[in-house]
Design a protein around this motif. Sequence first.
Motif, PDB file in Angstrom:
ATOM      1  N   SER A 294     -17.843 -28.177  -3.481  1.00  0.00           N
ATOM      2  CA  SER A 294     -16.776 -27.886  -2.529  1.00  0.00           C
ATOM      3  C   SER A 294     -16.870 -26.441  -2.050  1.00  0.00           C
ATOM      4  N   ALA A 295     -17.432 -25.544  -2.882  1.00  0.00           N
ATOM      5  CA  ALA A 295     -17.645 -24.178  -2.392  1.00  0.00           C
ATOM      6  C   ALA A 295     -18.701 -24.165  -1.295  1.00  0.00           C
ATOM      7  N   VAL A 296     -19.747 -24.980  -1.461  1.00  0.00           N
ATOM      8  CA  VAL A 296     -20.785 -25.078  -0.427  1.00  0.00           C
ATOM      9  C   VAL A 296     -20.179 -25.638   0.855  1.00  0.00           C
ATOM     10  N   LEU A 297     -19.360 -26.695   0.687  1.00  0.00           N
ATOM     11  CA  LEU A 297     -18.682 -27.290   1.836  1.00  0.00           C
ATOM     12  C   LEU A 297     -17.835 -26.253   2.556  1.00  0.00           C
ATOM     13  N   LEU A 298     -17.111 -25.468   1.757  1.00  0.00           N
ATOM     14  CA  LEU A 298     -16.222 -24.466   2.335  1.00  0.00           C
ATOM     15  C   LEU A 298     -17.008 -23.419   3.103  1.00  0.00           C
ATOM     16  N   TYR A 299     -18.135 -22.998   2.544  1.00  0.00           N
ATOM     17  CA  TYR A 299     -18.933 -21.998   3.246  1.00  0.00           C
ATOM     18  C   TYR A 299     -19.459 -22.577   4.556  1.00  0.00           C
ATOM     19  N   GLY A 300     -19.844 -23.857   4.507  1.00  0.00           N
ATOM     20  CA  GLY A 300     -20.261 -24.524   5.737  1.00  0.00           C
ATOM     21  C   GLY A 300     -19.158 -24.530   6.779  1.00  0.00           C
TER      22      GLY A 300
ATOM     23  N   VAL B 255     -21.796 -28.592   5.397  1.00  0.00           N
ATOM     24  CA  VAL B 255     -20.650 -29.511   5.372  1.00  0.00           C
ATOM     25  C   VAL B 255     -21.107 -30.921   5.012  1.00  0.00           C
ATOM     26  N   ILE B 256     -22.203 -31.365   5.635  1.00  0.00           N
ATOM     27  CA  ILE B 256     -22.692 -32.714   5.336  1.00  0.00           C
ATOM     28  C   ILE B 256     -23.122 -32.811   3.875  1.00  0.00           C
ATOM     29  N   ALA B 257     -23.765 -31.741   3.349  1.00  0.00           N
ATOM     30  CA  ALA B 257     -24.166 -31.754   1.941  1.00  0.00           C
ATOM     31  C   ALA B 257     -22.945 -31.875   1.040  1.00  0.00           C
ATOM     32  N   GLY B 258     -21.886 -31.109   1.353  1.00  0.00           N
ATOM     33  CA  GLY B 258     -20.687 -31.153   0.525  1.00  0.00           C
ATOM     34  C   GLY B 258     -20.035 -32.523   0.525  1.00  0.00           C
ATOM     35  N   LEU B 259     -19.974 -33.165   1.714  1.00  0.00           N
ATOM     36  CA  LEU B 259     -19.368 -34.491   1.778  1.00  0.00           C
ATOM     37  C   LEU B 259     -20.266 -35.530   1.120  1.00  0.00           C
TER      38      LEU B 259
ATOM     39  N   PHE C 188     -15.457 -37.180  11.014  1.00  0.00           N
ATOM     40  CA  PHE C 188     -16.040 -35.872  11.317  1.00  0.00           C
ATOM     41  C   PHE C 188     -17.246 -36.022  12.245  1.00  0.00           C
ATOM     42  N   LEU C 189     -18.133 -36.975  11.921  1.00  0.00           N
ATOM     43  CA  LEU C 189     -19.341 -37.132  12.723  1.00  0.00           C
ATOM     44  C   LEU C 189     -19.004 -37.565  14.135  1.00  0.00           C
ATOM     45  N   VAL C 190     -18.053 -38.513  14.259  1.00  0.00           N
ATOM     46  CA  VAL C 190     -17.758 -39.043  15.593  1.00  0.00           C
ATOM     47  C   VAL C 190     -17.003 -38.020  16.430  1.00  0.00           C
ATOM     48  N   LEU C 191     -16.009 -37.346  15.834  1.00  0.00           N
ATOM     49  CA  LEU C 191     -15.172 -36.437  16.616  1.00  0.00           C
ATOM     50  C   LEU C 191     -15.838 -35.088  16.835  1.00  0.00           C
ATOM     51  N   ALA C 192     -16.501 -34.553  15.796  1.00  0.00           N
ATOM     52  CA  ALA C 192     -16.991 -33.186  15.905  1.00  0.00           C
ATOM     53  C   ALA C 192     -18.405 -33.121  16.483  1.00  0.00           C
ATOM     54  N   LEU C 193     -19.175 -34.198  16.357  1.00  0.00           N
ATOM     55  CA  LEU C 193     -20.580 -34.129  16.769  1.00  0.00           C
ATOM     56  C   LEU C 193     -20.984 -35.259  17.702  1.00  0.00           C
ATOM     57  N   PRO C 194     -20.221 -35.505  18.759  1.00  0.00           N
ATOM     58  CA  PRO C 194     -20.595 -36.655  19.597  1.00  0.00           C
ATOM     59  C   PRO C 194     -21.955 -36.475  20.259  1.00  0.00           C
ATOM     60  N   GLU C 195     -22.400 -35.233  20.426  1.00  0.00           N
ATOM     61  CA  GLU C 195     -23.645 -35.041  21.171  1.00  0.00           C
ATOM     62  C   GLU C 195     -24.852 -34.813  20.276  1.00  0.00           C
TER      63      GLU C 195
END
Lengths: 108, 507
Positions: free
Chosen positions: B191-197, B231-235, B278-285
């Motif tokens: 979760s620390a890695v996720l947070l840094y992401g 972020v993807i690694a953390g999830l 997250f993938l659909v809303l934040a990274l549609p492109e």
Amino acid sequence: MSIPIEHVISLSALLFVIGVVGALTRRNLIVILMSIELMLNAANLALVGFNRVWSVTAEGAARYDGQVFALMVIAVAAAEVAVGLGILLSLIRNRDSLNVDDASLLRW
Amino acid sequence: MEAEAFDVAALAPLGFVAIGALVTLMLEVVLSRRAFVGEGVDPETRLVARARIGIVLAFASSAAIVLAMYAAIYQFELGFETAFGPGRPMLQLDALSTFATALIGLGALLSVWLSITYLPALRINHGEYYALLLLSTAGMFVLVSAVDLISLYLGLELTSLPIYALAGFNRRRLRSNEAALKYFLMGAVASAVLLYGMALLYGATGHTDFTGISQGFAGGGGLALSGLALVIAGLAFKVSVVPFHQWTPDVYEGAPTSVTAFMAVTVKTAGFVVLMRFLVLALPEMGEKVSVLLGVLAGLSMLIGNLMAVVQDNVKRMLAYSAVAHAGYLMVGFAAGTPEAWTAVLFYLFVYLFMTVGVFCVVIALAQGGREWDSIEDFAGLASQRPALAAVMTLFLLSLAGIPGTAGFMAKFYLVVAAVDAGQIALVLILVGTSMVSFFYYLRLPVVMYMQKRRQDPDAETSSSEIVVLALCAAAILYFAFFAQADPFGTGVRALDVAGRAADFLH
């Protein structure tokens, strides 16, 4: 006089790396907990630092997203340490050691 | 998005479980004081009183969960689609969050019922158990409706912290301690890695909400990409996808089995739903690049999960590697990334809930005498002694393996169809190939149960709460094997349509 954002982020990245290396290589549980704290605080530093870059909206209103986030993280980090120390205490009651390498019953 | 009404009623599901957690905590204090007043109470009476308190607490937490599920579905039926947050949306209530809330609620409810007789059998019948379970459920409710990095992080921590404690709930057992320790250390680092992401994503885009990130992301850039990778690694850690799966077998084996069942179904559902949003809303492109990355994770998970499961001697450990493999199957849907694939993923999570709870319930039904009966030898000859239990266990395992005639097959079928349509042929080949491998270890248990002699002779009985859970799971698996798209009883609800409506959350 203001500190450039690159300096803040470099310091934050350095702290984060120290934290990761500490968490992965040290064997003492307390030291690992401290390393995790270091990682969280590196993220906090980055959040607060980046907030200076993104401090106003397009309409000119002030924004505090990064700082609010950092406040939340501080609260969560305290809770996390509480749980971590609880787990550590129950471990010490059963086995008189703080070394994570002794926790090796479960493998493969 | 505009700032919308700050509607506290939108938080009703969350409120019910959170209040339920506080009520169970207080109830335990009050009830145990009444039961244990006086000095000369003998241990036997104490144990009986504890068991009775446990039943009361289980009922209280069931009520809280049912109310929360009811509130979520009722709000959705009323057309209560709203974004909740001060000034900008933090939580989005829509078809997806309602579906996931119902699913997580169901998983939590079944786990509570599993615990009623299991906790006394292991002598760990303490009231905090139910409170922690409810708090974690509340965290997952936050997680599945999060549309902002801040609410995502808070939801994730509220989900995880109680589960760290639950994994170590059998305080006197070294393995349980060790499971909690490993889960906590790896989880905290993740979760620390996720947070840094998240911090890097915020720095690159200037936004913490998903839609804002998608606008700021257009340029790409090293900062944003490294943030995204973290972020993807953390999830991926939370849903135990290879190479972030190392904690899974240790924690599944060491944690009390009811906790294993709980986190196997609910955390996985919550993690995949939030990853999807997250993938659909934040990274549609970002379609192409991210899809390759997810495809690699999917392939690795299927291969390593299924191969490692073959060599396990402990049933819970085998199921942990099977969970890694199933995470890989689900990631195939993520790599495909079409609306049909999201539907298939949600339907898979729905079916996976029944298979997994069922299989762990059988392990729980075997536990007695203060220890678990979870090595493969402990299942030898079970069919001669407890034929019904062996029969449902076989059904759950066949469903996990994906044999036609079970819901597990239908779930995999829709996933494969969606992936083929999206052109993910290589991944589909790996999926089918590794599923063949999985037959080997899934069918090992039925062979042991039906063809070997019973060595030990525990005279345990399946308790009524376990019978309810087993019957429900078995019925669901048989029902959805044939009626995933049909509606034989005229209820007006088709499972696949519900999943499809939930997957349609972009509109």
